[in-house]
Design an enzyme around this catalytic site. Sequence first.
Site, PDB file in Angstrom:
ATOM      1  N   TYR A 107      -6.335   8.085   5.943  1.00  0.00           N
ATOM      2  CA  TYR A 107      -5.664   7.324   5.099  1.00  0.00           C
ATOM      3  C   TYR A 107      -6.313   5.971   5.340  1.00  0.00           C
ATOM      4  O   TYR A 107      -6.232   5.372   6.316  1.00  0.00           O
ATOM      5  CB  TYR A 107      -4.117   7.216   5.800  1.00  0.00           C
ATOM      6  CG  TYR A 107      -3.209   6.355   5.021  1.00  0.00           C
ATOM      7  CD1 TYR A 107      -3.641   5.484   4.046  1.00  0.00           C
ATOM      8  CD2 TYR A 107      -1.919   5.956   5.297  1.00  0.00           C
ATOM      9  CE1 TYR A 107      -2.615   4.887   3.284  1.00  0.00           C
ATOM     10  CE2 TYR A 107      -0.972   5.326   4.996  1.00  0.00           C
ATOM     11  CZ  TYR A 107      -1.474   4.685   3.625  1.00  0.00           C
ATOM     12  OH  TYR A 107      -0.435   3.736   3.216  1.00  0.00           O
ATOM     13  N   LYS A 129      -6.606   9.763   1.379  1.00  0.00           N
ATOM     14  CA  LYS A 129      -5.904   8.852   0.453  1.00  0.00           C
ATOM     15  C   LYS A 129      -6.350   7.499   0.505  1.00  0.00           C
ATOM     16  O   LYS A 129      -6.578   6.619   1.546  1.00  0.00           O
ATOM     17  CB  LYS A 129      -4.432   8.485   0.961  1.00  0.00           C
ATOM     18  CG  LYS A 129      -3.642   7.615   0.122  1.00  0.00           C
ATOM     19  CD  LYS A 129      -2.069   7.452   0.885  1.00  0.00           C
ATOM     20  CE  LYS A 129      -1.335   6.295  -0.345  1.00  0.00           C
ATOM     21  NZ  LYS A 129      -0.004   6.118   0.260  1.00  0.00           N
TER      22      LYS A 129
END
Length: 297
Positions: free
Chosen positions: A133, A162
Amino acid sequence: MFKGILTPVITVFDDRGKFDFEGNTAVINRLIEHGMHGLLFLGSIGEFFALTMEEKKEFIHFAVQTVDKRTPVLIGAGGTVPEEVAALTQFAEQAGADGVVVVSPYYFSLNAETIYHYYASLARSTSLPIMLYNFPDRTGSDLTPALVLRLATEFSNIVAIKDTVDNISHTRKLIQTVKEHRPEFTVLSGFDEYLIPNLMAGGDGVLCGLTNIAPDLFDGLLKAYRAQDFAKVAAAQAKIAILMNLYEVTNPFIAGIKGAVKLSGVPISTAVKAPAAAITEQQLEAVRAILAKAGKE
């Protein structure tokens, strides 16, 4: 592994700050019914930063059991103590989650070598799929394409990222750099309005907060893109552009998103955990106006 439209799910609390399991069940079922390709629990919008370890474990059990394999379950396991991140990841694995999403270390701005060792240690501690992330605005450090490539090629269970960077060029460079060597590695955008640019650059989809409010809109957008119905793509993209203003109504944006979910017909409380503040009536009216402008009231 994780592709399409994924939702970082809000966490519903009652007015005492306790989990509202009935409200959370309603949110989960709605998202699954509207075709979400995966649900992330205890992400940023899920208020992971305000929950104790015991609360997180309780909610992980609930989420896995409630979803009941109808769509992949991801757990936000990020934190500032590596041992706790590993422990929560292992707990999620034992509970039956399909993967974890782990934000890079935050507070200090760390160099690439330090971040590499952080993720390498985590990857060695579990067989569960790990989604990196990248959120430089919150962490002070960037997961560069070179660093992501190194992690993706050395650890088979690091399977996705992400990329929450308000610059599609950054995501494009990740796609081009990593997928050349590991084509199955998944690259998702963290900004709602970048779904189409992500796909056009060779990426795999989006993991974004507005899907809590309008999962049907994002599901329709993806289907229109795949069908090359660009009139529908443009119409959906225009609505998303309006809905992006919801992120600016409250600070942090979580209360505003919860307000929008409630106004969309889901019977939940808009309560948030401290240090966030409850949404005001004036702010709720601003949310209502945005929804109306986007045709989602």
